[in-house]
Scaffold this motif. Structure first.
Motif, PDB file in Angstrom:
ATOM      1  N   UNK A  65       0.861  -1.178   0.000  1.00  0.00           N
ATOM      2  CA  UNK A  65       0.000   0.000   0.000  1.00  0.00           C
ATOM      3  C   UNK A  65       0.900   1.231   0.000  1.00  0.00           C
ATOM      4  N   UNK A  66       0.790   2.032  -1.052  1.00  0.00           N
ATOM      5  CA  UNK A  66       1.642   3.208  -1.214  1.00  0.00           C
ATOM      6  C   UNK A  66       0.774   4.451  -1.098  1.00  0.00           C
ATOM      7  N   UNK A  67       0.929   5.179  -0.010  1.00  0.00           N
ATOM      8  CA  UNK A  67       0.175   6.414   0.215  1.00  0.00           C
ATOM      9  C   UNK A  67       1.066   7.577  -0.190  1.00  0.00           C
ATOM     10  N   UNK A  68       0.806   8.108  -1.368  1.00  0.00           N
ATOM     11  CA  UNK A  68       1.705   9.127  -1.906  1.00  0.00           C
ATOM     12  C   UNK A  68       0.969   9.949  -2.961  1.00  0.00           C
ATOM     13  N   UNK A  69       1.429   9.840  -4.202  1.00  0.00           N
ATOM     14  CA  UNK A  69       0.866  10.621  -5.300  1.00  0.00           C
ATOM     15  C   UNK A  69      -0.199   9.820  -6.044  1.00  0.00           C
ATOM     16  N   UNK A 116       2.387  -9.587  -6.727  1.00  0.00           N
ATOM     17  CA  UNK A 116       2.149  -8.593  -5.687  1.00  0.00           C
ATOM     18  C   UNK A 116       0.869  -7.808  -5.965  1.00  0.00           C
ATOM     19  N   UNK A 117       0.173  -7.484  -4.897  1.00  0.00           N
ATOM     20  CA  UNK A 117      -0.957  -6.559  -4.975  1.00  0.00           C
ATOM     21  C   UNK A 117      -0.437  -5.188  -4.573  1.00  0.00           C
ATOM     22  N   UNK A 118      -0.624  -4.207  -5.448  1.00  0.00           N
ATOM     23  CA  UNK A 118      -0.175  -2.846  -5.168  1.00  0.00           C
ATOM     24  C   UNK A 118      -1.391  -1.929  -5.150  1.00  0.00           C
ATOM     25  N   UNK A 119      -1.605  -1.262  -4.035  1.00  0.00           N
ATOM     26  CA  UNK A 119      -2.717  -0.326  -3.892  1.00  0.00           C
ATOM     27  C   UNK A 119      -2.143   1.073  -3.707  1.00  0.00           C
ATOM     28  N   UNK A 120      -2.506   1.974  -4.608  1.00  0.00           N
ATOM     29  CA  UNK A 120      -2.027   3.353  -4.537  1.00  0.00           C
ATOM     30  C   UNK A 120      -3.073   4.222  -3.840  1.00  0.00           C
ATOM     31  N   UNK A 121      -2.647   4.971  -2.844  1.00  0.00           N
ATOM     32  CA  UNK A 121      -3.518   5.891  -2.109  1.00  0.00           C
ATOM     33  C   UNK A 121      -3.086   7.309  -2.461  1.00  0.00           C
ATOM     34  N   UNK A 122      -3.991   8.081  -3.026  1.00  0.00           N
ATOM     35  CA  UNK A 122      -3.646   9.402  -3.535  1.00  0.00           C
ATOM     36  C   UNK A 122      -3.793  10.470  -2.442  1.00  0.00           C
ATOM     37  N   UNK A 123      -2.726  10.688  -1.697  1.00  0.00           N
ATOM     38  CA  UNK A 123      -2.732  11.740  -0.675  1.00  0.00           C
ATOM     39  C   UNK A 123      -2.353  13.098  -1.258  1.00  0.00           C
ATOM     40  N   UNK A 124      -1.617  13.099  -2.338  1.00  0.00           N
ATOM     41  CA  UNK A 124      -1.097  14.361  -2.870  1.00  0.00           C
ATOM     42  C   UNK A 124      -2.176  15.152  -3.610  1.00  0.00           C
ATOM     43  N   UNK A 144     -10.292  18.601   9.178  1.00  0.00           N
ATOM     44  CA  UNK A 144     -11.050  17.826   8.199  1.00  0.00           C
ATOM     45  C   UNK A 144     -10.142  17.253   7.109  1.00  0.00           C
ATOM     46  N   UNK A 145      -9.114  18.004   6.753  1.00  0.00           N
ATOM     47  CA  UNK A 145      -8.145  17.488   5.781  1.00  0.00           C
ATOM     48  C   UNK A 145      -7.440  16.260   6.341  1.00  0.00           C
ATOM     49  N   UNK A 146      -7.104  16.319   7.622  1.00  0.00           N
ATOM     50  CA  UNK A 146      -6.454  15.184   8.276  1.00  0.00           C
ATOM     51  C   UNK A 146      -7.372  13.964   8.296  1.00  0.00           C
ATOM     52  N   UNK A 147      -8.629  14.196   8.649  1.00  0.00           N
ATOM     53  CA  UNK A 147      -9.587  13.082   8.657  1.00  0.00           C
ATOM     54  C   UNK A 147      -9.697  12.448   7.273  1.00  0.00           C
ATOM     55  N   UNK A 148      -9.737  13.320   6.268  1.00  0.00           N
ATOM     56  CA  UNK A 148      -9.860  12.841   4.889  1.00  0.00           C
ATOM     57  C   UNK A 148      -8.665  11.960   4.520  1.00  0.00           C
ATOM     58  N   UNK A 149      -7.471  12.422   4.868  1.00  0.00           N
ATOM     59  CA  UNK A 149      -6.262  11.664   4.554  1.00  0.00           C
ATOM     60  C   UNK A 149      -6.255  10.318   5.275  1.00  0.00           C
ATOM     61  N   UNK A 150      -6.650  10.324   6.541  1.00  0.00           N
ATOM     62  CA  UNK A 150      -6.683   9.069   7.296  1.00  0.00           C
ATOM     63  C   UNK A 150      -7.696   8.097   6.696  1.00  0.00           C
TER      64      UNK A 150
END
Length: 218
Positions: free
Chosen positions: A64-68, A84-92, A105-111
């Motif tokens: 799980x990659x939390x990045x762009x 491999x299973x790769x899951x991209x999390x778009x925090x950027x 609220x931005x923090x909650x959204x990111x979490x």
């Protein structure tokens, strides 16, 4: 196979400045991944090597990659999809570049994004490649110039083709034309249609089966 999770949070591109990274780690740690790390630039050679080292040393196979955005750096985070299973999390783009920084609220959204990414990975499975003989017959619908050309190209590539035409003859509209725009040098005069040559080539090709007065139904 056993699912061994690694969660990697990038702090670059303004992510670390706009979010509380420790709280992001707490949100991820709830799911008890075997590996949970942050890196200032995950897309760098050093950042990718961190993931590769964990694959080799810790047996990580769910990443799980939390990045762009998953639309970028696809060549960087390129891990064998059959292993491999790769899951991209778009925090950027979806969070820190569009929401107020250092905001509750931005923090909650990111979490929530991190949680959703981990759960998606938990419910994913690597694709199982299909083995055995695959059907290599290509269906071409329409017997005009495009369809005739497609059937011939399929045959040249080593495939069998089935050409279906709804009218009683091949050639389409071009078959009824006496002259067409020039396609050969010196391009100064209309030329005779070459569709008859295509038709003869298709009809003589043993890899192509032609059906006229035929339509395709689901």
């Amino acid at each position: 196979m056993e699912k061994v999770f690694g969660v990697y949070i990038c702090t670059g591109c303004g992510i670390g400045e706009a979010l509380d990274v420790e709280k992001l780690k707490e949100a991820a740690d709830y799911y008890k991944p075997k590996v949970l790390k942050t890196h200032e630039f995950l897309c760098s050679q050093e950042g990718v090597q961190v993931i590769k080292d964990d694959i080799e040393n810790e047996g990580v196979n769910y990443i799980v990659i939390a990045a762009c955005s998953m639309r970028v750096n696809t060549d960087v985070f390129d891990f064998d999809p059959l292993k491999y299973v790769v899951e991209r999390v778009n925090l950027r783009e979806h969070v820190v570049w569009t929401q107020p920084p250092n905001d509750e609220k931005t923090q909650w959204m990111a979490e929530d994004y991190v949680r959703m990414g981990i759960v998606r990975a938990q419910n994913a499975e690597p694709p199982v490649p299909k083995t055995g003989d695959l059907e290599k017959t290509i269906l071409v619908v329409g017997g005009g110039v495009a369809g005739l050309s497609a059937a011939l190209e399929a045959s040249k590539a080593g495939y069998k083709a089935v050409l279906v035409e709804k009218s009683s003859e091949l050639g389409g509209r071009v078959k009824k034309m006496k002259r067409i725009l020039p396609s050969r040098p010196p391009f100064d005069k209309p030329q005779e249609p070459t569709v008859d040559e295509l038709i003869k080539a298709v009809e003589a090709d043993p890899n192509i089966k032609v059906y006229t007065n035929t339509t395709v139904v689901s």
